[in-house]
Design a protein around this motif. Structure first.
Motif, PDB file in Angstrom:
ATOM      1  N   ALA A 186       1.128  -1.208   0.034  1.00 31.58           N
ATOM      2  CA  ALA A 186      -0.004   0.012  -0.009  1.00 31.58           C
ATOM      3  C   ALA A 186       0.879   1.264   0.201  1.00 31.58           C
ATOM      4  O   ALA A 186       2.062   1.198   0.638  1.00 31.58           O
ATOM      5  N   ASN A 187       0.327   2.293  -0.445  1.00 36.74           N
ATOM      6  CA  ASN A 187       0.896   3.555  -0.440  1.00 36.74           C
ATOM      7  C   ASN A 187       0.597   4.525   0.560  1.00 36.74           C
ATOM      8  O   ASN A 187      -0.120   5.541   0.404  1.00 36.74           O
ATOM      9  N   THR A 188       0.837   4.181   1.920  1.00 32.80           N
ATOM     10  CA  THR A 188       0.696   4.808   3.044  1.00 32.80           C
ATOM     11  C   THR A 188       1.858   5.751   3.719  1.00 32.80           C
ATOM     12  O   THR A 188       2.996   5.146   3.732  1.00 32.80           O
ATOM     13  N   THR A 189       1.533   6.762   3.982  1.00 34.57           N
ATOM     14  CA  THR A 189       2.510   7.904   4.517  1.00 34.57           C
ATOM     15  C   THR A 189       2.268   8.109   6.017  1.00 34.57           C
ATOM     16  O   THR A 189       1.088   7.847   6.387  1.00 34.57           O
ATOM     17  N   VAL A 190       3.183   8.609   6.405  1.00 32.40           N
ATOM     18  CA  VAL A 190       3.147   8.950   8.072  1.00 32.40           C
ATOM     19  C   VAL A 190       2.005  10.044   8.181  1.00 32.40           C
ATOM     20  O   VAL A 190       1.164   9.818   9.051  1.00 32.40           O
ATOM     21  N   ASP A 191       1.942  10.898   7.343  1.00 31.71           N
ATOM     22  CA  ASP A 191       0.841  12.107   7.357  1.00 31.71           C
ATOM     23  C   ASP A 191      -0.526  11.478   7.193  1.00 31.71           C
ATOM     24  O   ASP A 191      -1.549  11.731   7.754  1.00 31.71           O
ATOM     25  N   ALA A 192      -0.671  10.350   6.501  1.00 33.30           N
ATOM     26  CA  ALA A 192      -1.999   9.711   6.241  1.00 33.30           C
ATOM     27  C   ALA A 192      -2.538   8.949   7.308  1.00 33.30           C
ATOM     28  O   ALA A 192      -3.666   9.065   7.826  1.00 33.30           O
ATOM     29  N   ILE A 193      -1.489   8.244   7.842  1.00 35.48           N
ATOM     30  CA  ILE A 193      -2.007   7.805   9.179  1.00 35.48           C
ATOM     31  C   ILE A 193      -2.076   8.566  10.213  1.00 35.48           C
ATOM     32  O   ILE A 193      -3.167   8.475  10.957  1.00 35.48           O
ATOM     33  N   LEU A 194      -1.352   9.621  10.418  1.00 37.41           N
ATOM     34  CA  LEU A 194      -1.948  10.596  11.446  1.00 37.41           C
ATOM     35  C   LEU A 194      -3.107  11.354  11.111  1.00 37.41           C
ATOM     36  O   LEU A 194      -3.846  11.623  12.165  1.00 37.41           O
ATOM     37  N   ASP A 195      -3.384  11.523   9.918  1.00 39.61           N
ATOM     38  CA  ASP A 195      -4.840  12.318   9.527  1.00 39.61           C
ATOM     39  C   ASP A 195      -5.893  11.263   9.946  1.00 39.61           C
ATOM     40  O   ASP A 195      -6.879  11.692  10.556  1.00 39.61           O
ATOM     41  N   GLN A 196      -5.689  10.039   9.749  1.00 36.56           N
ATOM     42  CA  GLN A 196      -6.805   8.906  10.203  1.00 36.56           C
ATOM     43  C   GLN A 196      -7.118   8.931  11.614  1.00 36.56           C
ATOM     44  O   GLN A 196      -8.033   8.912  12.173  1.00 36.56           O
ATOM     45  N   PHE A 197      -5.884   8.789  12.265  1.00 30.67           N
ATOM     46  CA  PHE A 197      -5.817   8.696  13.745  1.00 30.67           C
ATOM     47  C   PHE A 197      -6.388   9.936  14.184  1.00 30.67           C
ATOM     48  O   PHE A 197      -7.272  10.082  15.165  1.00 30.67           O
ATOM     49  N   GLU A 198      -6.146  11.134  13.742  1.00 32.90           N
ATOM     50  CA  GLU A 198      -6.547  12.310  14.529  1.00 32.90           C
ATOM     51  C   GLU A 198      -8.071  12.671  14.242  1.00 32.90           C
ATOM     52  O   GLU A 198      -8.783  13.494  15.131  1.00 32.90           O
ATOM     53  N   ALA A 199      -8.592  11.746  13.292  1.00 37.20           N
ATOM     54  CA  ALA A 199     -10.040  12.151  13.004  1.00 37.20           C
ATOM     55  C   ALA A 199     -10.897  11.659  14.305  1.00 37.20           C
ATOM     56  O   ALA A 199     -12.209  12.327  14.424  1.00 37.20           O
ATOM     57  N   GLN A 200     -10.279  11.004  15.421  1.00 35.22           N
ATOM     58  CA  GLN A 200     -11.241  10.758  16.422  1.00 35.22           C
ATOM     59  C   GLN A 200     -11.146  11.823  17.385  1.00 35.22           C
ATOM     60  O   GLN A 200     -12.278  11.635  18.271  1.00 35.22           O
ATOM     61  N   PHE A 201     -10.420  12.873  17.063  1.00 39.21           N
ATOM     62  CA  PHE A 201     -10.537  13.960  18.207  1.00 39.21           C
ATOM     63  C   PHE A 201     -11.280  15.024  17.584  1.00 39.21           C
ATOM     64  O   PHE A 201     -10.898  16.051  16.718  1.00 39.21           O
ATOM     65  N   GLY A 202     -12.592  15.013  17.622  1.00 38.38           N
ATOM     66  CA  GLY A 202     -13.248  15.899  17.258  1.00 38.38           C
ATOM     67  C   GLY A 202     -13.166  17.630  17.548  1.00 38.38           C
ATOM     68  O   GLY A 202     -12.947  17.746  18.873  1.00 38.38           O
ATOM     69  N   GLY A 203     -13.003  18.219  16.703  1.00 37.93           N
ATOM     70  CA  GLY A 203     -12.898  19.989  16.761  1.00 37.93           C
ATOM     71  C   GLY A 203     -11.069  20.135  17.019  1.00 37.93           C
ATOM     72  O   GLY A 203     -10.934  21.077  17.490  1.00 37.93           O
ATOM     73  N   PHE A 204     -10.329  19.078  16.903  1.00 38.33           N
ATOM     74  CA  PHE A 204      -8.981  19.101  16.993  1.00 38.33           C
ATOM     75  C   PHE A 204      -8.231  19.374  15.717  1.00 38.33           C
ATOM     76  O   PHE A 204      -8.611  18.247  14.792  1.00 38.33           O
TER      77      PHE A 204
END
Length: 461
Positions: A83-101
């Motif tokens: 897969a073509n996964t970057t560090v930024d893509a991983i962190l973007d997905q992870f941060e989605a759980q923090f609403g408003g941040f």
């Protein structure tokens, strides 16, 4: 018949694209759910007013380690699945759980659009050098440079200055949002009586407890002691006082705050080490420093006292204490070294960041980014087929406050798929610091016959 075949092909392509898009959305949803489930095993920070709040410094340490391990785990999965996964893509997905941040990292990437917008080599280096927040910390500071710890909010004003504000003073936090950031000059407005609850923290100087003197309804003063360390000298310290004059304009009910630019009538510094206090008469302006040589390491409580004439011509006295720590002059220095290597096709930008752990554990971070030539500018290589082989090696010795070496840490990171590799190998649970000349990193880029190398050394003195 020919037109019919063309139409059928077009319809099939649309359906295929639709299915592909649905599959991508499903994969993204699954990835986000997986990350959220993974985070259930770690103690996550809370979100208040768009700020991530942690219980204490150790909580930040644990969260930092969790992010690091999660990124490495997801990258390994991406490599195994092609897969073509970057560090930024991983962190973007992870941060989605923090609403408003919205993290500083995400806003930073949106601002500069590294993957599509081209920059000159010098522009890239200038942007990276001027970045206030470094490394993984970009993921837990928000876009306004704010981070919560307990009942305090910490705001990065510049690379060297952090402002501490009580959590319940949202009015002060909102005021600071509007101040220009990035300069090592503390805005005079922060030194006025209105902001007595804030604390200003600096790697290069410490602003002590402000004393407020209300002369009358229209005139007041704020004094703040200044401490400066002399580079590469353990025992030499300088103290002085900044004095801010606040004048209220009754007509429009506004206050002007300016630094007191006249000579003090006198200044006295009790260095707190039993030596004879230094007394200076008619020779020291606001903000100037007086040097002193301590004879032994330790922590001292010094006191700066000034006598001056106020705007009405009356003689006033203000006195402030400040803590002076006499230790290894280089051990507490944070910093980042950035440099590059390039040829006609590729640009390798390496960074070496050293942190003394104010917002987390002591660490060294080595980072490499690869950029591909696009006309007259460089664009970060974002497709797997375009990504070169990157390798980062970091090494550092950590010492205690007496400059005694405690441990040595080192490690490598490499990948044929991930463009950016960040490797943290120097997390130490004890209170150890790096010291002069002990930190370095090696950066390597390889693509086909291209081979670029870069060695960076961090020397705070």
């Amino acid at each position: 018949m020919k037109n019919l075949k063309v139409n059928l092909v077009a319809i099939m392509l649309v359906l295929f694209a639709s299915c592909t898009h649905d599959d991508e959305v499903q994969r993204e949803d699954n990835a986000a759910v997986a990350l959220k489930n993974q985070s259930a095993n770690a103690q996550m920070p809370s979100v208040e007013n768009g700020i991530l709040f942690f219980n204490d410094r150790s909580h930040i340490d644990q969260y930092y380690e969790f992010l690091n391990e999660m990124i490495h785990s997801k990258q390994e999965e991406a490599i195994n699945s092609q897969a073509n996964t970057t560090v930024d893509a991983i962190l973007d997905q992870f941060e989605a759980q923090f609403g408003g941040f919205t993290s500083f990292r995400k806003r930073y990437n949106q601002q500069y659009d590294w993957d599509r917008r081209g920059y000159s080599k010098q522009e890239i280096l200038n942007i990276l050098e001027s970045t206030v927040i470094r490394g993984m910390e970009q993921s837990y500071f928000n876009s306004d440079h704010e981070l919560g710890i307990g009942n305090k909010v910490y705001i990065y004003h510049s690379k060297d200055i952090v402002i501490e504000v009580p959590k319940n003073r949202q009015d002060i936090i909102d005021d600071i949002k509007n101040l220009p950031k990035g300069t090592n000059t503390i805005p005079a407005v922060l030194l006025t009586g209105e902001y007595q609850e804030i604390r200003i923290i600096s790697d290069t100087m410490e602003m002590g407890t402000k004393m407020h003197l209300q002369v009358d309804m229209n005139l007041s003063y704020d004094s703040t002691p200044i401490l400066e360390n002399k580079n590469c000298d353990v025992y030499e310290k300088a103290l002085g006082m900044t004095l801010i004059e606040n004048i209220l304009d009754e007509e429009d009910n506004t206050t002007s705050s300016l630094e007191y630019t006249y000579e003090f009538a006198n200044i006295t510094i009790d260095w707190g080490d039993g030596s004879t206090p230094t007394v200076s008469n008619y020779s020291t302006y606001s903000g100037q420093l007086i040097w002193h040589t301590y004879t032994s390491m330790g922590t001292y409580t010094a006191t700066v006292t000034i006598g001056f004439y106020d705007l009405n011509g009356d003689y006033q006295v203000m006195s402030d204490p400040i803590t002076v720590i006499v230790a290894d002059a280089c051990s507490d220095a944070n910093g980042t070294v950035t440099d590059s290597a390039s040829n006609s096709e590729w640009l390798l930008v390496g960074q070496l960041t050293v942190s003394n752990g104010f917002f987390g554990a002591n660490r060294i971070e080595g980072r490499s980014d690869a950029y591909k030539k696009d006309g007259s500018s460089w664009v970060r290589a974002n497709r797997r087929s375009h990504k070169p082989y990157l390798k980062v090696y970091v090494s550092g010795k950590f010492r205690d406050n007496n400059c005694v070496q405690k441990t040595h840490k080192e490690g490598t990171a490499q990948s044929t798929h991930a463009n950016t590799k960040i490797k943290i190998k120097t997390k130490i649970w004890g209170r150890y610091d790096h010291s002069n000349g002990d930190v370095y990193s090696e950066h390597r880029l390889q693509k086909s016959s291209t081979y670029l190398s870069l060695d960076l050394v961090y020397n705070p003195c």
